[in-house]
Enzyme design. Structure first.
Site, PDB file in Angstrom:
ATOM      1  CE  LYS A 202      -3.562   2.450   2.553  1.00 22.89           C
ATOM      2  NZ  LYS A 202      -4.594   2.379   3.588  1.00 22.89           N
ATOM      3  NE  ARG A 212      -5.685   9.688   3.393  1.00 26.79           N
ATOM      4  CZ  ARG A 212      -4.410   9.957   3.155  1.00 26.79           C
ATOM      5  NH1 ARG A 212      -3.974  11.208   3.172  1.00 26.79           N
ATOM      6  NH2 ARG A 212      -3.555   8.979   2.929  1.00 26.79           N
ATOM      7  CE  LYS A 225      -3.702   8.137   6.598  1.00 21.67           C
ATOM      8  NZ  LYS A 225      -4.870   7.234   6.491  1.00 21.67           N
ATOM      9  CE  LYS A 256      -6.170   1.887  -0.430  1.00 18.96           C
ATOM     10  NZ  LYS A 256      -6.600   1.960   0.934  1.00 18.96           N
ATOM     11  CB  SER A 282     -11.499   7.337  -3.197  1.00 21.77           C
ATOM     12  OG  SER A 282     -10.255   7.765  -2.673  1.00 21.77           O
ATOM     13  CE1 TYR A 320     -15.101   3.199  -2.403  1.00 22.56           C
ATOM     14  CE2 TYR A 320     -13.220   3.583  -3.847  1.00 22.56           C
ATOM     15  CZ  TYR A 320     -13.742   3.432  -2.582  1.00 22.56           C
ATOM     16  OH  TYR A 320     -12.916   3.501  -1.491  1.00 22.56           O
TER      17      TYR A 320
END
Ligand code: PBG
Length: 330
Positions: A202, A212, A225, A256, A282, A320
């Site tokens: 990731k 987020r 992060k 990812k 997303s 999605y």
């Protein structure tokens, strides 16, 4: 070795592209609804069950709403859904205690879905960000993300999700040692058949922005992060992470984001030959959805983008677009 094509005109590679029947007959990879995992956002915060502005077409659902979505998935032949909670801001703390509350939103939703549509596999996210007042996936002390303390918290969280009936645990936190700790705790608690789909490779990506917003962790997040998620400039490191997570007891692994990391998908599949998934995240959804909505791209890009993951070696894709894509394939 692949056979080198004969010289023209013995070989005319267009012969097999002449009709739809011939093209179908020689198609190498295919996409089916069975390859999809549908991520869903769930909330019980009054007024929060609304569309996510940066993800047009994606709505935060109530617990009843996700049960209906799971029924829709079953009807469309989508085998699995994945839950992400939009937690009441009042329940977000620096200790993230709500994450392992057996009655938290995710765990209630898992029970409701398993009661209504047991045939649909329910995946849960194991990371602290939807519960963290500081927006990070791990516990933070003096601005530092604490690895081992976070792993202890994640183990509690994973056990509560397994207890609620989750079929697939998806640790998305990128702490070291979490897979082994979770696997040992699951065995000890008698949850021998709960599967782990590790977010093994990731990346620290700017493609997560709309997510987020959806879980309400963006505004709270201090800093980035990068001390736990991967550097987008690395590829060999992804293989070390996958090897490590498999050794610790992951059943399946994930890369990812997706589209910008197809090289990693292919290398993981070729190297390990294990169930390999990609997350079309997303930001990828927002890009394609936005361009289609503007009329700049045709809707056909949706299935084309998903097929790319199959060609890159993925067994399945979190997307999605799952229900829309499944309907388009029908
Ligand atoms: C956090 C988590 C993230 C996503 C899934 N789990 C975001 C992040 O790491 O900041 C991203 C999914 C998406 O962008 O669609 N544990």
């Amino acid at each position: 070795m692949p056979h080198a094509p004969a010289a023209f005109p013995a070989a005319r590679l267009r012969r097999l592209r002449r009709t739809a029947a011939l093209r179908d007959l020689v198609q190498e990879v295919r996409l089916s609804p069975a390859d999809l995992i549908w991520p869903l956002f769930v909330t019980d915060v009054p007024g929060a069950d609304v569309a996510v502005p940066s993800m047009p077409g994606v709505v935060r659902l109530s617990v009843e709403g996700v049960v209906r979505a799971a029924e829709e998935a079953a009807g469309l032949g989508i085998p699995a859904i994945c839950l992400f909670p939009y937690t009441d801001p009042a329940l977000r703390t620096t200790g993230c205690e709500e994450a392992w509350n057996p009655e938290n939103l995710t765990n209630r939703a898992v029970r409701a879905i398993k009661a209504a549509v047991p045939e649909v596999a329910v995946m849960t996210d194991v990371a602290l960000d939807p519960y963290n007042a500081l927006g990070h996936d791990g516990l933070v002390r003096d601005g530092v993300i604490l690895n081992d303390e976070t792993v202890e918290a994640l183990v509690r969280m994973a056990l509560a999700q397994a207890e609620a009936g989750a079929d697939i645990l998806g640790p998305s936190d990128m702490m070291d040692g979490r897979i082994g700790a979770m696997r040992a705790a699951l065995e000890k608690a008698g949850h021998r058949d709960v599967t782990i789909l590790s977010y093994a490779a990731k990346y620290a990506s700017s493609f997560y922005g709309p997510f987020r917003d959806a879980v309400g962790a963006g505004a709270a997040l201090k800093g980035d992060k990068k001390t736990y998620q991967m550097n987008p400039g690395n590829a060999d490191e992804a293989l070390r992470l996958v090897a490590r997570d498999l050794d610790e007891g992951a059943d399946m692994v994930m890369v990812k984001p997706g589209m910008a990391y197809l090289d990693i998908c292919r290398r993981v599949k070729d190297t390990f030959a294990v169930p390999t998934f990609a997350y079309q995240v997303s930001g990828e959804y927002a890009m394609l959805r936005g361009a289609v909505a503007q009329g700049w791209l045709s809707e056909a890009v949706i299935l084309e983008s998903l097929l790319a993951f199959r060609r890159a070696g993925c067994d399945g894709i979190l997307s999605y677009f799952a229900p829309e894509a499944a309907r388009a394939m029908a």
